[in-house]
Design an enzyme around this catalytic site. Structure first.
Site, PDB file in Angstrom:
ATOM      1  N   ALA A  93       4.917  -1.185  -4.267  1.00  0.00           N
ATOM      2  CA  ALA A  93       4.763  -0.924  -5.705  1.00  0.00           C
ATOM      3  C   ALA A  93       3.833  -1.920  -6.388  1.00  0.00           C
ATOM      4  CB  ALA A  93       6.133  -0.916  -6.378  1.00  0.00           C
ATOM      5  N   GLU A 117      -6.304  -1.426   2.446  1.00  0.00           N
ATOM      6  CA  GLU A 117      -5.059  -1.020   1.771  1.00  0.00           C
ATOM      7  C   GLU A 117      -4.477   0.206   2.472  1.00  0.00           C
ATOM      8  OE1 GLU A 117      -5.910  -0.178  -2.343  1.00  0.00           O
ATOM      9  OE2 GLU A 117      -4.016   0.915  -2.642  1.00  0.00           O
ATOM     10  N   HIS A 159      -1.141   3.044   2.590  1.00  0.00           N
ATOM     11  CA  HIS A 159       0.093   3.638   2.060  1.00  0.00           C
ATOM     12  C   HIS A 159       0.589   4.687   3.039  1.00  0.00           C
ATOM     13  CE1 HIS A 159      -0.587   1.528  -1.622  1.00  0.00           C
ATOM     14  NE2 HIS A 159      -1.836   1.949  -1.594  1.00  0.00           N
ATOM     15  N   PRO A 171       6.830  -5.391  -1.170  1.00  0.00           N
ATOM     16  CA  PRO A 171       8.237  -5.174  -1.512  1.00  0.00           C
ATOM     17  C   PRO A 171       8.809  -3.834  -1.041  1.00  0.00           C
ATOM     18  CG  PRO A 171       6.848  -5.126  -3.479  1.00  0.00           C
ATOM     19  CD  PRO A 171       6.005  -5.631  -2.353  1.00  0.00           C
ATOM     20  N   ASN A 172      10.033  -3.914  -0.598  1.00  0.00           N
ATOM     21  CA  ASN A 172      10.868  -2.769  -0.179  1.00  0.00           C
ATOM     22  C   ASN A 172      10.458  -2.170   1.167  1.00  0.00           C
ATOM     23  OD1 ASN A 172      12.570  -2.729  -2.567  1.00  0.00           O
ATOM     24  ND2 ASN A 172      10.736  -2.051  -3.652  1.00  0.00           N
ATOM     25  N   ARG A 219       1.933  12.156  -5.563  1.00  0.00           N
ATOM     26  CA  ARG A 219       3.281  11.842  -6.040  1.00  0.00           C
ATOM     27  C   ARG A 219       3.259  11.617  -7.557  1.00  0.00           C
ATOM     28  NH1 ARG A 219       5.703   7.266  -2.372  1.00  0.00           N
ATOM     29  NH2 ARG A 219       7.597   7.900  -3.516  1.00  0.00           N
ATOM     30  N   ASN A 257      -0.140  -3.132   3.066  1.00  0.00           N
ATOM     31  CA  ASN A 257       0.566  -2.150   2.242  1.00  0.00           C
ATOM     32  C   ASN A 257       1.263  -2.919   1.122  1.00  0.00           C
ATOM     33  OD1 ASN A 257       2.171  -0.266   1.032  1.00  0.00           O
ATOM     34  ND2 ASN A 257       2.872   0.679   2.936  1.00  0.00           N
ATOM     35  N   TYR A 263       9.081   8.375   3.651  1.00  0.00           N
ATOM     36  CA  TYR A 263       8.492   7.286   4.445  1.00  0.00           C
ATOM     37  C   TYR A 263       8.779   7.379   5.944  1.00  0.00           C
ATOM     38  CZ  TYR A 263       7.796   5.256  -0.176  1.00  0.00           C
ATOM     39  OH  TYR A 263       7.407   5.051  -1.473  1.00  0.00           O
ATOM     40  N   ARG A 289      15.042   3.674   3.775  1.00  0.00           N
ATOM     41  CA  ARG A 289      14.524   3.985   2.432  1.00  0.00           C
ATOM     42  C   ARG A 289      13.863   5.364   2.396  1.00  0.00           C
ATOM     43  NH1 ARG A 289       9.047   1.239  -0.013  1.00  0.00           N
ATOM     44  NH2 ARG A 289       9.219   2.161  -2.068  1.00  0.00           N
TER      45      ARG A 289
HETATM   46  C1  DQA Z   1       3.827   2.898  -0.686  1.00  0.00           C
HETATM   47  C2  DQA Z   1       3.628   3.749  -1.938  1.00  0.00           C
HETATM   48  C3  DQA Z   1       4.030   2.984  -3.179  1.00  0.00           C
HETATM   49  O1  DQA Z   1       3.847   3.782  -4.335  1.00  0.00           O
HETATM   50  C4  DQA Z   1       5.482   2.579  -3.103  1.00  0.00           C
HETATM   51  O2  DQA Z   1       5.836   1.819  -4.235  1.00  0.00           O
HETATM   52  C5  DQA Z   1       5.817   1.875  -1.838  1.00  0.00           C
HETATM   53  C6  DQA Z   1       5.246   2.364  -0.594  1.00  0.00           C
HETATM   54  C7  DQA Z   1       3.553   3.721   0.610  1.00  0.00           C
HETATM   55  O3  DQA Z   1       3.479   3.091   1.658  1.00  0.00           O
HETATM   56  O4  DQA Z   1       3.447   4.952   0.561  1.00  0.00           O
HETATM   57  O5  DQA Z   1       6.608   0.933  -1.819  1.00  0.00           O
HETATM   58  O6  DQA Z   1       2.905   1.826  -0.709  1.00  0.00           O
END
Ligand code: DQA
Length: 142
Positions: A77, A98, A100, A10-11, A107, A74, A23, A18
């Site tokens: 959240a 995984e 990020h 998501p997102n 953070r 990735n 990011y 964003r």
């Molecule tokens: C993320 C880190 C997560 O905490 C966040 O909710 C994201 C992006 C990252 O790529 O740093 O959506 O996975």
């Protein structure tokens, strides 16, 4: 030829817009193309998938069991609370790395928790978009 799935939760479709200070300014499309090209140079076929919906991501992981040799993931959240996605990763034999973009341990405290601990083969955090390439290297080294 090895087949790798690049999956974003998501997102992450909002990359580029964003929170660019966290990011970066690259779009998801740019990152997807980068990983595809990196794979091509190594004789690997990379396909990509992004969804904002938990069930769609679970279905894709189930497909990965048959269709892919590894997953770069990735979870956004979902990392911090989705036991359903953790169970999906644990359900398949396909290795999952995984990723990020940001350094989740530096953070908010809730981001330091990953429900994927113990079911992924590696976790890469805080390397920006390069982290996706590192993940492909990890999968190829297995
Ligand atoms: C993320 C880190 C997560 O905490 C966040 O909710 C994201 C992006 C990252 O790529 O740093 O959506 O996975």
């Amino acid at each position: 030829m090895k087949r790798i799935l690049l999956m974003n939760g998501p997102n992450l479709n909002m990359l580029g817009v964003r929170e660019p200070d966290i990011y970066g300014r690259d779009t998801l499309e740019t990152i997807e193309n980068m990983v595809v090209e990196y794979g091509q140079a190594r004789g690997v076929q990379v396909e990509y998938f992004q969804s904002n919906h938990e069930g769609e991501l679970i279905d894709k992981l189930h497909e990965a069991h048959e269709d892919f040799d590894g997953v770069i993931y990735n979870p956004g959240a979902h990392t911090h609370y989705s036991y359903a996605l953790r169970d999906a990763v644990a359900s398949i034999d396909t290795p999952v790395v995984e990723v990020h973009i940001s350094d989740v341990d530096a953070r908010e405290p809730f981001r330091a928790i990953s429900v994927f601990d113990g079911v992924v083969v590696a976790k890469i955090s805080g390397r920006g978009k390069e982290g996706y390439l590192d993940a492909l290297d990890v999968l190829l080294a297995l």
